[in-house]
Design a protein around this motif. Structure first.
Motif, PDB file in Angstrom:
ATOM      1  N   ALA A 115       0.796  -1.221   0.000  1.00 34.87           N
ATOM      2  CA  ALA A 115       0.000   0.000   0.000  1.00 34.87           C
ATOM      3  C   ALA A 115       0.834   1.279   0.000  1.00 34.87           C
ATOM      4  CB  ALA A 115      -0.937  -0.002   1.207  1.00 34.87           C
ATOM      5  N   LEU A 116       1.948   1.336   0.715  1.00 31.69           N
ATOM      6  CA  LEU A 116       2.736   2.559   0.803  1.00 31.69           C
ATOM      7  C   LEU A 116       3.813   2.624  -0.281  1.00 31.69           C
ATOM      8  CD1 LEU A 116       3.059   3.048   4.666  1.00 31.69           C
ATOM      9  CD2 LEU A 116       1.493   4.156   3.062  1.00 31.69           C
ATOM     10  N   TYR A 117       4.705   1.636  -0.329  1.00 28.11           N
ATOM     11  CA  TYR A 117       5.724   1.634  -1.378  1.00 28.11           C
ATOM     12  C   TYR A 117       6.431   0.277  -1.408  1.00 28.11           C
ATOM     13  CZ  TYR A 117       9.204   2.536   2.333  1.00 28.11           C
ATOM     14  OH  TYR A 117       9.988   2.462   3.453  1.00 28.11           O
ATOM     15  N   GLY A 118       7.213   0.105  -2.474  1.00 33.41           N
ATOM     16  CA  GLY A 118       8.041  -1.086  -2.597  1.00 33.41           C
ATOM     17  C   GLY A 118       9.406  -0.861  -1.986  1.00 33.41           C
ATOM     18  N   VAL A 119      10.341  -0.274  -2.757  1.00 32.77           N
ATOM     19  CA  VAL A 119      11.721  -0.063  -2.338  1.00 32.77           C
ATOM     20  C   VAL A 119      11.944   1.432  -2.128  1.00 32.77           C
ATOM     21  CG1 VAL A 119      14.143  -0.354  -2.985  1.00 32.77           C
ATOM     22  CG2 VAL A 119      12.446  -2.061  -3.711  1.00 32.77           C
ATOM     23  N   ALA A 120      12.700   1.801  -1.074  1.00 31.82           N
ATOM     24  CA  ALA A 120      13.092   3.194  -0.862  1.00 31.82           C
ATOM     25  C   ALA A 120      14.593   3.271  -0.630  1.00 31.82           C
ATOM     26  CB  ALA A 120      12.351   3.795   0.325  1.00 31.82           C
ATOM     27  N   SER A 121      15.292   4.017  -1.480  1.00 32.70           N
ATOM     28  CA  SER A 121      16.711   4.285  -1.312  1.00 32.70           C
ATOM     29  C   SER A 121      16.870   5.689  -0.757  1.00 32.70           C
ATOM     30  CB  SER A 121      17.438   4.158  -2.650  1.00 32.70           C
ATOM     31  OG  SER A 121      18.818   4.467  -2.505  1.00 32.70           O
ATOM     32  N   THR A 122      17.515   5.815   0.406  1.00 32.17           N
ATOM     33  CA  THR A 122      17.637   7.112   1.068  1.00 32.17           C
ATOM     34  C   THR A 122      19.062   7.327   1.567  1.00 32.17           C
ATOM     35  OG1 THR A 122      17.118   6.412   3.347  1.00 32.17           O
ATOM     36  CG2 THR A 122      15.255   6.795   1.875  1.00 32.17           C
ATOM     37  N   GLU A 123      19.351   8.578   1.934  1.00 35.23           N
ATOM     38  CA  GLU A 123      20.625   8.954   2.547  1.00 35.23           C
ATOM     39  C   GLU A 123      21.819   8.457   1.738  1.00 35.23           C
ATOM     40  OE1 GLU A 123      20.850  11.094   4.958  1.00 35.23           O
ATOM     41  OE2 GLU A 123      18.666  11.204   5.187  1.00 35.23           O
ATOM     42  N   ASP A 124      21.767   8.693   0.423  1.00 35.26           N
ATOM     43  CA  ASP A 124      22.857   8.390  -0.502  1.00 35.26           C
ATOM     44  C   ASP A 124      23.186   6.904  -0.589  1.00 35.26           C
ATOM     45  OD1 ASP A 124      24.700   9.260  -2.470  1.00 35.26           O
ATOM     46  OD2 ASP A 124      26.350   9.075  -1.032  1.00 35.26           O
ATOM     47  N   ALA A 125      22.245   6.039  -0.236  1.00 35.67           N
ATOM     48  CA  ALA A 125      22.440   4.609  -0.488  1.00 35.67           C
ATOM     49  C   ALA A 125      22.485   4.350  -1.983  1.00 35.67           C
ATOM     50  CB  ALA A 125      21.302   3.811   0.152  1.00 35.67           C
ATOM     51  N   GLY A 126      23.048   3.199  -2.360  1.00 36.69           N
ATOM     52  CA  GLY A 126      23.056   2.770  -3.748  1.00 36.69           C
ATOM     53  C   GLY A 126      22.315   1.460  -3.889  1.00 36.69           C
ATOM     54  N   VAL A 127      21.171   1.474  -4.575  1.00 43.50           N
ATOM     55  CA  VAL A 127      20.290   0.298  -4.666  1.00 43.50           C
ATOM     56  C   VAL A 127      20.029  -0.017  -6.134  1.00 43.50           C
ATOM     57  CG1 VAL A 127      18.068  -0.685  -3.996  1.00 43.50           C
ATOM     58  CG2 VAL A 127      19.211   0.943  -2.466  1.00 43.50           C
ATOM     59  N   LEU A 128      20.226  -1.286  -6.512  1.00 45.42           N
ATOM     60  CA  LEU A 128      19.851  -1.768  -7.834  1.00 45.42           C
ATOM     61  C   LEU A 128      18.574  -2.588  -7.703  1.00 45.42           C
ATOM     62  CD1 LEU A 128      20.241  -2.353 -10.847  1.00 45.42           C
ATOM     63  CD2 LEU A 128      21.762  -4.254 -10.186  1.00 45.42           C
TER      64      LEU A 128
END
Length: 334
Positions: free
Chosen positions: A247-260
């Motif tokens: 309902a809210l979201y799938g993946v969240a990349s924050t604070e300069d993380a690196g996510v593929l």
């Protein structure tokens, strides 16, 4: 506690040795395939848990020690906290009152399809005793008073595979406080909101340069958020997962993380990928070869270190995931 030290006929597989194969044989766990895909499940850790780093060559758990069956929380806590390797087989429903500390060189494996830890959870590592080289497989986690599983305090080389997580208090599976080289595979997450956190807080910058995690073939089934939510880590590799009704979201990349975010299937997810969330600053995120069905447009930002610089992998066709992932996740299927 039952101590299994004699030879055992081979009926199952775990991390790559005769000793652990015997452990799963005792556990009466079926080695098999996801019915739709005819897929043979891994018998050794893959993804980041397979990487030779920090003095550890892959993730092998407690294979150097004896195999012991536990049926209560007292025995589980005693063996999980012992300073020697163990393969711990959990039989039936085990009630714990708080977080059970798991220290280095342990395999904790559920027996059959009914093994459950309820009322509390597992914490990998303390501030003085590391939770390195730990395997957790084939367990159902319910009703935790805090996190169901917390990988913390610089724990590294952890493999969490074929478990069922639901109805906890805080996070179902959190990875934080400078932990590293973790694989989360073939798990079913449901009946909960805050699912998988990577990174302790916006102010805990010591996580930068660590928290390398692989998520693959997990089923995020109606859970609301954090699949995962990431701070500071790079790379976090999210591939071949099935997202449905988040309902809210799938993946969240924050604070300069690196996510593929790669080769996943998002169904009825209004915000499949965020860069930044709530009060957290934006993270870098690359998405490729994902399927979006009745879902929103992913946010992307910048570039991310390629996971293939650490390990090899071949993604499945994401269009197959709605059939193969539900058929293969959870307990009783390794």
């Amino acid at each position: 506690m039952k101590d299994h030290r004699s030879p055992i006929s081979r009926r199952g597989l775990l991390a790559g040795t005769a000793a652990t194969a015997a452990a799963l044989a005792t556990a009466n766990v079926t080695t098999g395939t996801a019915h739709a895909a005819r897929r043979t499940f891994a018998s050794t850790a893959d993804g980041f848990a397979s990487v030779n780093a920090l003095g550890q060559n892959g993730t092998t758990g407690g294979v150097a020690g004896p195999t012991v069956t536990v049926t209560n929380g007292t025995d589980l806590a005693s063996l999980a906290g012992a300073n020697t390797p163990y393969v711990i087989l959990v039989s039936g429903r085990v009630q714990v009152d708080d977080m059970v500390t798991v220290v280095a060189n342990k395999s904790i494996i559920g027996v059959g399809s009914t093994a459950e830890i309820t009322g509390g959870g597992l914490q990998l590592g303390s501030t003085t005793r590391p939770g390195n080289n730990v395997v957790i497989r084939n367990l159902r986690f319910t009703g935790a008073s805090d996190d169901s599983v917390s990988v913390t305090n610089s724990a590294h080389h952890v493999w969490i595979d074929h478990c069922d997580f639901s109805d906890g208090y805080d996070g179902l599976l959190d990875i934080k406080r400078q932990s590293d080289y973790v694989t989360v595979s073939w798990n079913h997450f449901h009946s909960h909101s805050k699912t998988c956190l990577v990174g302790h807080s916006d102010s805990y910058t010591a996580d930068r340069g660590r928290l390398r995690v692989t998520y693959h073939h997990n089923f995020f089934d109606g859970t609301e958020q954090r699949h995962p939510r990431v701070r500071f880590a790079e790379p976090v590799h999210v591939y071949n997962n099935y997202y449905r009704n988040n309902a809210l979201y799938g993946v969240a990349s924050t604070e300069d993380a690196g996510v593929l975010v790669e080769a996943n299937y998002f169904e009825n997810v209004p915000h499949p990928v965020y860069s930044g969330y709530d009060e957290s600053g934006p993270g870098r995120v690359v998405e490729r070869n994902n399927v979006y069905v009745n879902s929103g447009t992913p946010q992307t930002l910048g570039t991310v270190v390629e996971p293939r610089t650490y390990y090899s992998y071949t993604p499945d066709d994401p269009r197959t995931l709605p059939s193969t992932v539900p058929a293969g996740v959870g307990v009783g299927r390794i």
